[in-house]
Design an enzyme around this catalytic site. Structure first.
Site, PDB file in Angstrom:
ATOM      1  N   SER A  16     -44.579 -28.176  25.270  1.00  0.00           N
ATOM      2  CA  SER A  16     -45.250 -29.088  26.205  1.00  0.00           C
ATOM      3  C   SER A  16     -46.695 -29.357  25.760  1.00  0.00           C
ATOM      4  CB  SER A  16     -45.259 -28.450  27.598  1.00  0.00           C
ATOM      5  OG  SER A  16     -46.082 -29.188  28.474  1.00  0.00           O
ATOM      6  N   GLY A  71     -57.318 -28.821  29.129  1.00  0.00           N
ATOM      7  CA  GLY A  71     -57.557 -28.793  30.574  1.00  0.00           C
ATOM      8  C   GLY A  71     -56.593 -29.648  31.385  1.00  0.00           C
ATOM      9  N   ASN A 126     -44.783 -24.400  34.512  1.00  0.00           N
ATOM     10  CA  ASN A 126     -45.894 -23.822  33.737  1.00  0.00           C
ATOM     11  C   ASN A 126     -46.675 -22.944  34.712  1.00  0.00           C
ATOM     12  OD1 ASN A 126     -48.248 -23.277  32.415  1.00  0.00           O
ATOM     13  ND2 ASN A 126     -48.641 -25.373  31.752  1.00  0.00           N
ATOM     14  N   CYS A 129     -51.413 -20.590  35.340  1.00  0.00           N
ATOM     15  CA  CYS A 129     -52.645 -21.014  36.014  1.00  0.00           C
ATOM     16  C   CYS A 129     -52.896 -20.093  37.205  1.00  0.00           C
ATOM     17  CB  CYS A 129     -52.489 -22.429  36.530  1.00  0.00           C
ATOM     18  SG  CYS A 129     -51.277 -22.544  37.820  1.00  0.00           S
ATOM     19  N   GLY A 242     -46.265 -20.891  16.878  1.00  0.00           N
ATOM     20  CA  GLY A 242     -46.536 -20.922  15.445  1.00  0.00           C
ATOM     21  C   GLY A 242     -45.378 -21.313  14.561  1.00  0.00           C
ATOM     22  N   GLY A 263     -44.818 -26.698  18.363  1.00  0.00           N
ATOM     23  CA  GLY A 263     -46.023 -27.177  19.029  1.00  0.00           C
ATOM     24  C   GLY A 263     -47.061 -27.656  18.046  1.00  0.00           C
TER      25      GLY A 263
HETATM   26  C1  LIG Z   1     -53.168 -29.138  22.350  1.00  0.00           C
HETATM   27  C2  LIG Z   1     -52.186 -28.330  23.122  1.00  0.00           C
HETATM   28  C3  LIG Z   1     -51.849 -28.697  24.426  1.00  0.00           C
HETATM   29  C4  LIG Z   1     -50.939 -27.941  25.155  1.00  0.00           C
HETATM   30  N1  LIG Z   1     -50.594 -28.335  26.426  1.00  0.00           N
HETATM   31  C5  LIG Z   1     -49.677 -27.621  27.115  1.00  0.00           C
HETATM   32  C6  LIG Z   1     -49.250 -28.060  28.404  1.00  0.00           C
HETATM   33  O1  LIG Z   1     -49.672 -29.097  28.919  1.00  0.00           O
HETATM   34  N2  LIG Z   1     -48.339 -27.277  29.056  1.00  0.00           N
HETATM   35  C7  LIG Z   1     -47.808 -26.127  28.516  1.00  0.00           C
HETATM   36  O2  LIG Z   1     -46.969 -25.486  29.152  1.00  0.00           O
HETATM   37  N3  LIG Z   1     -48.169 -25.726  27.274  1.00  0.00           N
HETATM   38  C8  LIG Z   1     -49.091 -26.435  26.582  1.00  0.00           C
HETATM   39  N4  LIG Z   1     -49.442 -26.031  25.316  1.00  0.00           N
HETATM   40  C9  LIG Z   1     -48.819 -24.818  24.732  1.00  0.00           C
HETATM   41  C10 LIG Z   1     -47.663 -25.177  23.801  1.00  0.00           C
HETATM   42  O3  LIG Z   1     -46.632 -25.871  24.475  1.00  0.00           O
HETATM   43  C11 LIG Z   1     -47.075 -23.901  23.152  1.00  0.00           C
HETATM   44  O4  LIG Z   1     -46.586 -23.069  24.164  1.00  0.00           O
HETATM   45  C12 LIG Z   1     -48.112 -23.122  22.342  1.00  0.00           C
HETATM   46  O5  LIG Z   1     -49.018 -23.987  21.696  1.00  0.00           O
HETATM   47  C13 LIG Z   1     -47.473 -22.195  21.297  1.00  0.00           C
HETATM   48  O6  LIG Z   1     -46.722 -22.919  20.356  1.00  0.00           O
HETATM   49  P1  LIG Z   1     -47.322 -23.437  18.934  1.00  0.00           P
HETATM   50  O7  LIG Z   1     -48.038 -22.274  18.315  1.00  0.00           O
HETATM   51  O8  LIG Z   1     -46.139 -23.905  18.142  1.00  0.00           O
HETATM   52  O9  LIG Z   1     -48.272 -24.553  19.245  1.00  0.00           O
HETATM   53  C14 LIG Z   1     -50.357 -26.773  24.576  1.00  0.00           C
HETATM   54  C15 LIG Z   1     -50.711 -26.412  23.268  1.00  0.00           C
HETATM   55  C16 LIG Z   1     -51.599 -27.159  22.539  1.00  0.00           C
HETATM   56  C17 LIG Z   1     -51.937 -26.739  21.135  1.00  0.00           C
END
Ligand SMILES: Cc1cc2nc3c(=O)[nH]c(=O)nc-3n(C[C@H](O)[C@H](O)[C@H](O)COP(=O)(O)O)c2cc1C
Length: 314
Positions: A16, A71, A126, A129, A242, A263
């Site tokens: 997400s 945010g 999610n 929070c 990751g 992500g």
């Molecule tokens: C820029 C950014 C925005 C994110 N926004 C959300 C979000 O809106 N809701 C959520 O549940 N996780 C959010 N995440 C978390 C990712 O969905 C994911 O759980 C986390 O980044 C770990 O995976 P990754 O290392 O492959 O990025 C966000 C991550 C990043 C980097």
């Protein structure tokens, strides 16, 4: 394959908030639909009221990862339903809508409204929070998580995925509480809390002060948490943190995940979902013979008690 009864053409979702399908459609047109990089699409988290998000800067690059303090900017429930949902419904894969409430009442309103829409295949909660009523981060506490899931469970017949935070003492206890309260799946990990200082003035770099660390830097932590959670619960686990190659994805599946999500890697390569799926398919086809490979010779030049072929592999 299927996830919580929803047919999927493969096991790769997006994390997400890390792939804006509406912007990507504007950039790539219908080519995006013909070659959509994921097997299900998870929306950015929406909240009840619209949010501006944090002031910039919102990103900081770390070794092998980044910290974000976006945010949760979003149009709020009404804006999402009116403007974004019709566009997301045109994607060629099932839609998962991610929601966050700052109280159980808010979460209930979101789940009820989103869960009535036929375009929505699943809902992701999610829970990273703080609950404004208790001050506790919902997903950091098993009892808080259970209360939130129990509250929303009767409000929708859509599968509920609880997105776990790694900033919990025992994520597997939170996962077990979510399962007992009626969750259909759990996903993990969300980002880990991080901080960066401005190298020039020593003040906080990020507009939101703290942020969430993601990318390869968190992968080993994510893998351990996915492994522990998958051992504890019977519901499907969606693993992320990751993942940047098919080999990483395979590790999460070996750890017990039923599906994985990509992500941060999509920031570097918007087609990463596709690439990782094809790398994974090749590895899975080769996996069985490799398992029978001879063990590496024992030769410790590292004073770690481990032999170099293992230590330096990959
Ligand atoms: C820029 C950014 C925005 C994110 N926004 C959300 C979000 O809106 N809701 C959520 O549940 N996780 C959010 N995440 C978390 C990712 O969905 C994911 O759980 C986390 O980044 C770990 O995976 P990754 O290392 O492959 O990025 C966000 C991550 C990043 C980097």
């Amino acid at each position: 394959m299927e996830l919580c009864g929803v047919p999927l053409r493969g096991p790769i979702l997006n994390g997400s908030g890390t792939f804006d399908a509406i912007a990507a459609r504007r950039a790539f047109g219908d080519a995006l639909l013909e070659r959509f990089p994921f097997d299900a699409f998870v929306s950015k988290t929406i909240t009840l009221a619209p949010r501006q998000g944090n002031p910039p800067p919102r990103l900081w690059e770390t070794p092998a990862g980044m910290i974000n303090s976006i945010g949760l900017p979003n149009k709020g429930l009404e804006g999402f339903l009116a403007q974004d949902l019709p566009q997301l419904a045109e994607l060629p894969v099932p839609l998962v809508v991610s929601v966050m409430g700052f109280s159980r009442d808010e979460l209930a309103t979101l789940v009820e409204a989103v869960g009535q829409r036929p375009e929505v295949a699943m809902i992701e909660l999610n829970v990273s929070c703080p609950n404004v009523e208790t001050g506790l981060v919902m997903g950091a506490d098993p009892a808080e998580t259970a209360r939130a899931v129990e509250r929303v469970r009767p409000l929708s017949d859509r599968p509920l995925i609880v997105k776990l935070t790694p900033n919990a003492t025992e994520p597997e206890a939170v996962a077990a509480a979510a399962q007992a309260a009626g969750a259909d799946a759990v996903s993990l990990i969300n980002t880990l809390k991080g901080l960066a200082f401005d190298p020039d003035d020593g003040g906080h770099w990020l507009g939101g002060k703290t942020g969430g660390v993601s990318g390869p830097a968190v992968r080993a932590i994510a893998l351990q948490q996915v492994h522990a959670v998958a051992a504890r619960v019977a519901i499907p686990v969606i693993g992320m943190g990751g993942i940047s190659s098919g080999s990483d994805a395979l590790d999460f599946l070996r750890a017990g995940a039923a599906a994985v999500a990509v992500g941060t890697e999509s920031f570097r390569d918007p087609g990463a979902g596709h690439r990782i799926a094809s790398e994974l398919a090749q590895l899975e086809a080769r996996e069985a013979p490799n398992r029978a490979a001879a063990p590496a010779p024992a030769m410790d030049i590292t004073q770690t008690g481990d032999s170099p072929p293992t230590f330096f592999r990959r």
